[in-house]
Scaffold this active site. Structure first.
Site, PDB file in Angstrom:
ATOM      1  N   HIS A  25       0.826  -1.218   0.000  1.00 50.88           N
ATOM      2  CA  HIS A  25       0.000   0.000   0.000  1.00 50.88           C
ATOM      3  C   HIS A  25       0.862   1.270   0.000  1.00 50.88           C
ATOM      4  O   HIS A  25       0.570   2.232   0.711  1.00 50.88           O
ATOM      5  CB  HIS A  25      -0.938   0.025   1.206  1.00 50.88           C
ATOM      6  CG  HIS A  25      -1.787  -1.187   1.363  1.00 50.88           C
ATOM      7  ND1 HIS A  25      -2.098  -2.031   0.321  1.00 50.88           N
ATOM      8  CD2 HIS A  25      -2.396  -1.718   2.460  1.00 50.88           C
ATOM      9  CE1 HIS A  25      -2.859  -3.016   0.755  1.00 50.88           C
ATOM     10  NE2 HIS A  25      -3.042  -2.865   2.041  1.00 50.88           N
ATOM     11  N   HIS A  79      -9.125 -10.340  11.492  1.00 50.17           N
ATOM     12  CA  HIS A  79      -9.124  -9.175  10.601  1.00 50.17           C
ATOM     13  C   HIS A  79      -9.496  -9.626   9.191  1.00 50.17           C
ATOM     14  O   HIS A  79      -9.015 -10.650   8.705  1.00 50.17           O
ATOM     15  CB  HIS A  79      -7.736  -8.540  10.629  1.00 50.17           C
ATOM     16  CG  HIS A  79      -7.571  -7.296   9.819  1.00 50.17           C
ATOM     17  ND1 HIS A  79      -8.628  -6.500   9.422  1.00 50.17           N
ATOM     18  CD2 HIS A  79      -6.453  -6.695   9.332  1.00 50.17           C
ATOM     19  CE1 HIS A  79      -8.163  -5.470   8.729  1.00 50.17           C
ATOM     20  NE2 HIS A  79      -6.853  -5.570   8.653  1.00 50.17           N
ATOM     21  N   GLU A  81      -8.914  -8.032   6.253  1.00 45.82           N
ATOM     22  CA  GLU A  81      -8.019  -7.680   5.147  1.00 45.82           C
ATOM     23  C   GLU A  81      -7.412  -8.945   4.540  1.00 45.82           C
ATOM     24  O   GLU A  81      -7.057  -9.886   5.238  1.00 45.82           O
ATOM     25  CB  GLU A  81      -6.917  -6.731   5.631  1.00 45.82           C
ATOM     26  CG  GLU A  81      -6.214  -6.012   4.509  1.00 45.82           C
ATOM     27  CD  GLU A  81      -5.338  -4.868   4.996  1.00 45.82           C
ATOM     28  OE1 GLU A  81      -4.802  -4.152   4.133  1.00 45.82           O
ATOM     29  OE2 GLU A  81      -5.187  -4.690   6.214  1.00 45.82           O
ATOM     30  N   ASP A  83      -4.694 -10.055   3.268  1.00 47.45           N
ATOM     31  CA  ASP A  83      -3.427 -10.699   3.611  1.00 47.45           C
ATOM     32  C   ASP A  83      -3.586 -11.586   4.846  1.00 47.45           C
ATOM     33  O   ASP A  83      -2.726 -12.429   5.127  1.00 47.45           O
ATOM     34  CB  ASP A  83      -2.314  -9.668   3.822  1.00 47.45           C
ATOM     35  CG  ASP A  83      -2.668  -8.575   4.806  1.00 47.45           C
ATOM     36  OD1 ASP A  83      -3.861  -8.285   4.986  1.00 47.45           O
ATOM     37  OD2 ASP A  83      -1.743  -7.991   5.407  1.00 47.45           O
ATOM     38  N   HIS A 145      -6.288  -1.733  12.355  1.00 47.32           N
ATOM     39  CA  HIS A 145      -6.474  -0.452  11.686  1.00 47.32           C
ATOM     40  C   HIS A 145      -7.701  -0.422  10.761  1.00 47.32           C
ATOM     41  O   HIS A 145      -7.850   0.500   9.958  1.00 47.32           O
ATOM     42  CB  HIS A 145      -5.220  -0.090  10.878  1.00 47.32           C
ATOM     43  CG  HIS A 145      -4.918  -1.099   9.785  1.00 47.32           C
ATOM     44  ND1 HIS A 145      -4.779  -0.716   8.471  1.00 47.32           N
ATOM     45  CD2 HIS A 145      -4.766  -2.428   9.799  1.00 47.32           C
ATOM     46  CE1 HIS A 145      -4.524  -1.778   7.728  1.00 47.32           C
ATOM     47  NE2 HIS A 145      -4.514  -2.821   8.517  1.00 47.32           N
ATOM     48  N   ASP A 164      -2.851  -6.908  13.873  1.00 50.03           N
ATOM     49  CA  ASP A 164      -1.934  -5.892  13.364  1.00 50.03           C
ATOM     50  C   ASP A 164      -1.197  -5.139  14.460  1.00 50.03           C
ATOM     51  O   ASP A 164      -0.124  -4.582  14.207  1.00 50.03           O
ATOM     52  CB  ASP A 164      -2.694  -4.901  12.471  1.00 50.03           C
ATOM     53  CG  ASP A 164      -2.929  -5.452  11.069  1.00 50.03           C
ATOM     54  OD1 ASP A 164      -2.059  -6.189  10.580  1.00 50.03           O
ATOM     55  OD2 ASP A 164      -3.982  -5.170  10.486  1.00 50.03           O
ATOM     56  N   TYR A 192       6.208   0.148  11.068  1.00 47.71           N
ATOM     57  CA  TYR A 192       4.872  -0.406  10.851  1.00 47.71           C
ATOM     58  C   TYR A 192       3.818   0.495  11.488  1.00 47.71           C
ATOM     59  O   TYR A 192       2.804   0.829  10.867  1.00 47.71           O
ATOM     60  CB  TYR A 192       4.793  -1.817  11.436  1.00 47.71           C
ATOM     61  CG  TYR A 192       3.509  -2.532  11.117  1.00 47.71           C
ATOM     62  CD1 TYR A 192       3.396  -3.302   9.969  1.00 47.71           C
ATOM     63  CD2 TYR A 192       2.399  -2.428  11.948  1.00 47.71           C
ATOM     64  CE1 TYR A 192       2.209  -3.954   9.660  1.00 47.71           C
ATOM     65  CE2 TYR A 192       1.214  -3.076  11.651  1.00 47.71           C
ATOM     66  CZ  TYR A 192       1.126  -3.836  10.506  1.00 47.71           C
ATOM     67  OH  TYR A 192      -0.045  -4.466  10.205  1.00 47.71           O
ATOM     68  N   HIS A 226       1.907 -10.033  11.612  1.00 47.30           N
ATOM     69  CA  HIS A 226       3.071  -9.807  10.757  1.00 47.30           C
ATOM     70  C   HIS A 226       4.322  -9.762  11.626  1.00 47.30           C
ATOM     71  O   HIS A 226       4.306  -9.196  12.722  1.00 47.30           O
ATOM     72  CB  HIS A 226       2.962  -8.484   9.996  1.00 47.30           C
ATOM     73  CG  HIS A 226       1.800  -8.397   9.057  1.00 47.30           C
ATOM     74  ND1 HIS A 226       1.688  -9.177   7.924  1.00 47.30           N
ATOM     75  CD2 HIS A 226       0.700  -7.606   9.073  1.00 47.30           C
ATOM     76  CE1 HIS A 226       0.577  -8.876   7.286  1.00 47.30           C
ATOM     77  NE2 HIS A 226      -0.053  -7.928   7.967  1.00 47.30           N
TER      78      HIS A 226
END
Length: 395
Positions: A25, A79, A81, A83, A145, A164, A192, A226
């Site tokens: 991103h 989450h 998202e 990924d 987020h 995250d 991050y 991550h």
């Protein structure tokens, strides 16, 4: 053969390593990315998160090194998202009776929008799920987020699956903070936060408070979505989030970020930098031709002074500087007391530096020196004056 990594008895990392990823991103991921997923063997075999769809084989290979993926009973999606959730349909296809849990209502809505209705079960803060000798507790952390974010706490193993929060874009063959360079992990955690979580500072602070409420001895491992897991430096990453990242405090530090066409704005940037050095203020100089905006924002995070420079090109600032300003604005840097120094050279109209000034003022920067703009070439006397302005500002 791909193998899982045990992080506690009967708890395994089964994620994927994206060694060659260099962008996320618009954020430069120079050390790659990990997509962390965690497998718990209990009466109900439970998977915490999945991985990006392109890493399906890696995810399934690591799960299969421990147990047949078809035996998964529970899938927790912290989450939506992609990924993290990309292989939700994969797991559902292999284990048709799997129960899929997500934050209510946003997580359920998001998963349904992405993958259709797979029978998701919504959970809220304080809800629990017994999977055998373990009971999982869910805590919603909206806007850390995305609106659907939540964390999952395993009290039996004292593991916080933090999604995250506390993560890093950092691919490593090792899985723990004490197996790699701690300074590098902390740098990546800061980067991050600065580039992903910064717009949601208050929500992230609330997430830290929720973690603190678990008690000082409640967490042995923070397992993020991550990067590496925190086990020896849990206190350090919590302290960094609480007292640096989410605090909103600004340090007497400076960032000078700019681009230059023929060297005039470059000379001004160095004069501003010399002014900070002469006043004893730590300063970082970053030419945007050579430095990525995400690295600049990592420095920016807690700097009181931010000087942004560009000459005028076609009545605008240079594209590299416009990219930085746009990226910075999107990260909502609303710290009180941030001091901006717009500067730059120009030929027939000082619109580049003036446009910078308008953008900085628009996000709440104080501009005590106004706009420092120089027609054509700055001579030594002018540069000495710029240097002295900076010295006088910070003393």
């Amino acid at each position: 053969m791909l193998t899982a990594v045990q992080i506690k008895p009967d708890v395994y990392w089964v994620g994927a390593l994206d060694w060659n990823a260099r962008s996320f991103h618009g954020y430069r991921t120079e050390d790659g990315i990990t997509y962390n997923a965690y497998l718990i063997l209990d009466e109900k075999v439970t998977l915490i998160d999945t991985a990006k769809i392109t890493f399906k084989d890696e995810l399934l290979g690591r799960i299969a090194s421990v147990i047949d993926p078809s035996k998964i009973d529970v899938l927790v999606c912290n989450h939506v998202e992609m990924d993290h959730s990309g292989n939700v349909p994969t797991i559902k296809g292999l284990a048709p009776n799997v129960e899929i849990y997500a934050s209510a209502p946003q997580g359920v809505k998001g998963l349904t929008a992405h993958y259709h209705d797979l029978g998701y079960k919504g959970v809220k803060t304080g809800d629990t799920l017994n999977i055998g000798k373990r009971t999982l507790t869910f805590v919603q952390t909206p806007m850390v987020h995305w609106p659907d974010n939540m964390v999952t706490y395993d009290a039996y193993d004292k593991i916080l699956f933090s999604n995250d929060a506390f993560g890093q874009h950092y691919a490593s063959s090792k899985r723990f903070d004490d197996e790699v360079d701690l300074n590098e992990v902390m740098r990546q955690a800061r980067k991050y936060y600065a580039n992903i979580v910064q717009p949601y500072r208050m929500q992230a602070a609330n997430a830290v408070k929720a973690v603190r409420k678990l008690g000082p001895d409640a967490i042995d491992i923070i397992a993020p979505a991550h990067g590496v897991c925190w086990r020896s430096h849990v206190a350090d990453i919590l302290d960094a989030y609480e007292n640096v990242f989410t605090s909103g405090k600004l340090e007497d530090k400076a960032l000078v970020v700019y681009d230059s066409m023929w060297g005039s704005t470059d000379k001004m940037a160095h004069a501003i930098t010399d002014g900070f050095l002469s006043a004893g203020v730590p300063v970082t100089l970053m030419d945007l031709k050579d430095n990525h905006v995400s690295d600049a924002m990592t420095v920016f995070l807690d700097c009181k002074y931010v000087a942004v420079g560009s000459p005028t090109l076609n009545s605008q600032m240079l594209p590299t500087v416009a990219e930085f300003v746009t990226y910075m604005k999107g990260l909502s840097p609303k710290n009180e007391g941030r001091v901006g120094i717009p500067f730059g050279s120009y030929g027939w109209a000082p619109l580049g530096p003036k446009n910078i000034a308008a953008e900085l003022e628009g996000v709440g920067f104080d501009l005590p020196l106004g706009t420092i703009a120089r027609n054509w070439l700055p001579d030594d006397a002018y540069l000495d004056g710029v240097r002295q302005q900076v010295i006088d500002l910070v003393k």
